[in-house]
Design an enzyme around this catalytic site. Structure first.
Site, PDB file in Angstrom:
ATOM      1  N   LYS A 186       8.922 -10.537   3.819  1.00  0.00           N
ATOM      2  CA  LYS A 186       7.942 -10.758   4.886  1.00  0.00           C
ATOM      3  C   LYS A 186       8.604 -11.359   6.142  1.00  0.00           C
ATOM      4  CE  LYS A 186       4.428  -9.058   2.668  1.00  0.00           C
ATOM      5  NZ  LYS A 186       4.685  -8.906   1.264  1.00  0.00           N
TER       6      LYS A 186
HETATM    7  C1  LIG Z   1       3.436  -8.746   0.132  1.00  0.00           C
HETATM    8  C2  LIG Z   1       1.983  -8.533   0.139  1.00  0.00           C
HETATM    9  C3  LIG Z   1       1.110  -9.224  -0.718  1.00  0.00           C
HETATM   10  C4  LIG Z   1       1.551 -10.049  -1.875  1.00  0.00           C
HETATM   11  O1  LIG Z   1       2.487 -10.942  -1.629  1.00  0.00           O
HETATM   12  P1  LIG Z   1       3.461 -11.506  -2.792  1.00  0.00           P
HETATM   13  O2  LIG Z   1       3.864 -12.781  -2.142  1.00  0.00           O
HETATM   14  O3  LIG Z   1       4.586 -10.551  -2.935  1.00  0.00           O
HETATM   15  O4  LIG Z   1       2.676 -11.706  -4.013  1.00  0.00           O
HETATM   16  C5  LIG Z   1      -0.245  -9.038  -0.557  1.00  0.00           C
HETATM   17  N1  LIG Z   1      -0.730  -8.202   0.351  1.00  0.00           N
HETATM   18  C6  LIG Z   1       0.081  -7.492   1.166  1.00  0.00           C
HETATM   19  C7  LIG Z   1      -0.522  -6.591   2.178  1.00  0.00           C
HETATM   20  C8  LIG Z   1       1.460  -7.611   1.070  1.00  0.00           C
HETATM   21  O5  LIG Z   1       2.235  -6.881   1.858  1.00  0.00           O
END
Ligand SMILES: *Cc1c(COP(=O)(O)O)cnc(C)c1O
Length: 400
Positions: A186
């Protein structure tokens, strides 16, 4: 995106503080900490940066969505409306509570189509969860109106759009609840982690307690705390929070780099008349994590993706054929492959997935290509990439 591309001294320094005192847990051990409370500090920083009264850190973005739903009292048999284009986490988080994900079509924003949302509302609907995919957002004004009209909770998943704004407000701060992911890919990363954002005092208290076994967090003796209700462990560690803290301070810098790189590529592609760009709702400003555009049809998109690969243009996707982000390949959801028995309510509630086709979503996802915008590219690399992308698309369209 992602923030790990620019991992450096500031991240190392915050981590070192935690290693120096050895308190890896976010709660308790006050005497040993030398004043370091990285999770608390990151929560405060998220509140300031994202303009919300409360931020609750948790162990992942998926946990953030589950905790957010739980704080609002959503559970067994309740329906939560979500888009067909998202990450698998969206339906996982809903199903963990025994609630039912109701998938609905997206539009040219690549997020929830408000019309499709309204058509999907039943007397079991409790919440609408737009997912701000690939750095841009859903039409939140329209969704807020629908939520008001039907007394529904609005939960934003802005895991992929931290740093973007809508009518001048950070995404995640606009709905009743907002969710972030701080996972490794992210825009700002803690390695693993997530956060629930809210201006609602009761939701915040629920999130704080529910994510730590229902502990009431009163006083400074963990052993003596009571449990107002049942909870789970979705805690973040101090190690993760320390990295997230350093990364959050760089959010504006990251968005600015992305905007510069995005603009160069967009300018090059805008000279191709058959290329159109995703719609950003009025009042929206992207985080520029991705450049998403439409080609005339699925066939062309597939050819372009293939040619991108052959020409060394990485990190671009046509999600129509993707296993993680689009309904078409979620066989495990459609056939309910679980390790354990599911409730009858959930099984019945998901029957619709066996027959429903999502033609409108197919129309947009089939024609879409989304390209990740990296932080580490040099100006020459971006320009070179933009030129190559232009050439590849131009050649394919010329020959079709
Ligand atoms: C990455 C992501 C998540 C979940 O995040 P994690 O930290 O990997 O559990 C949820 N929603 C979206 C749209 C994502 O891209």
């Amino acid at each position: 995106m992602p923030g790990f591309e620019l991992f450096g001294d500031s991240e190392r320094k915050e981590l070192q503080d935690v290693l120096d005192n050895g308190v890896l847990m976010r709660y308790g051990f006050d005497g040993m900490r030398n004043g370091h409370w990285k999770a608390k500090e990151l929560e405060k920083a998220l509140q300031d940066k994202l303009q919300v009264n409360h931020a609750q850190l948790v162990s992942s973005g998926t946990a953030a969505v589950s905790v957010a739903l739980a704080t609002a009292g959503i559970g067994a048999g309740d329906e939560v409306i979500m888009p067909t284009f998202t990450f698998v986490a969206s339906f996982e988080a809903i199903m963990m509570l025994g609630a039912i994900p109701i998938l609905v079509d997206i539009d040219d924003t690549l997020t929830l189509d408000p019309k499709a949302v309204e058509d999907a509302i039943t007397n079991k609907t409790k919440a609408i969860m737009p997912v701000h995919m690939c750095g841009s957002m859903a039409n939140l004004d329209a969704l807020q109106d629908i939520c008001k009209k039907h007394s529904l909770i609005l939960i934003e998943d802005s895991s992929q759009a931290t740093g973007a704004t809508y009518n001048g407000k950070p995404l995640g701060s606009i709905g009743d609840l907002g969710c972030l992911s701080l996972d490794f890919v992210k825009i700002i990363t803690a390695g693993e982690g997530g956060a629930v954002l809210t201006n609602n005092e009761a939701f915040y208290r629920h999130a704080d307690q529910y994510s730590d076994h229902g502990h009431d967090h009163v006083g400074n003796d963990r052993g003596a705390e009571t449990h107002p209700f049942l909870g789970y462990n979705f805690r973040i560690s101090e190690l993760h929070a320390a990295v997230g803290l350093a990364q959050l301070r760089r959010l504006d810098e990251f968005v600015a780099i992305q905007k510069k790189n995005y603009s160069i590529i967009r300018e090059a592609l805008s000279h191709i008349p058959q290329v159109t760009f995703r719609t950003v709702p009025e009042g929206g400003e992207e985080s520029y994590s991705f450049l998403s555009f439409f080609l005339p049809d699925l066939e062309t998109s597939r050819k372009v993706i293939q040619a991108f690969k052959e020409n060394g243009i990485d990190a671009c996707w046509n999600y129509y054929d993707n296993n993680w982000h689009y309904i078409r390949k979620w066989e495990h959801l459609k056939t309910l492959k679980t390790l354990y028995p599911l409730s009858t309510k959930v099984k019945e509630g998901l029957e619709y997935l066996k027959s429903q086709t999502f033609e409108q979503s197919n129309h947009y996802i089939g024609r879409n290509i989304s390209c990740l915008i990296k932080l580490s590219w040099t100006d020459e690399e971006v320009q070179e990439r933009a030129n190559r992308m232009y050439k590849v698309i131009h050649n394919i369209l010329k020959n079709s």
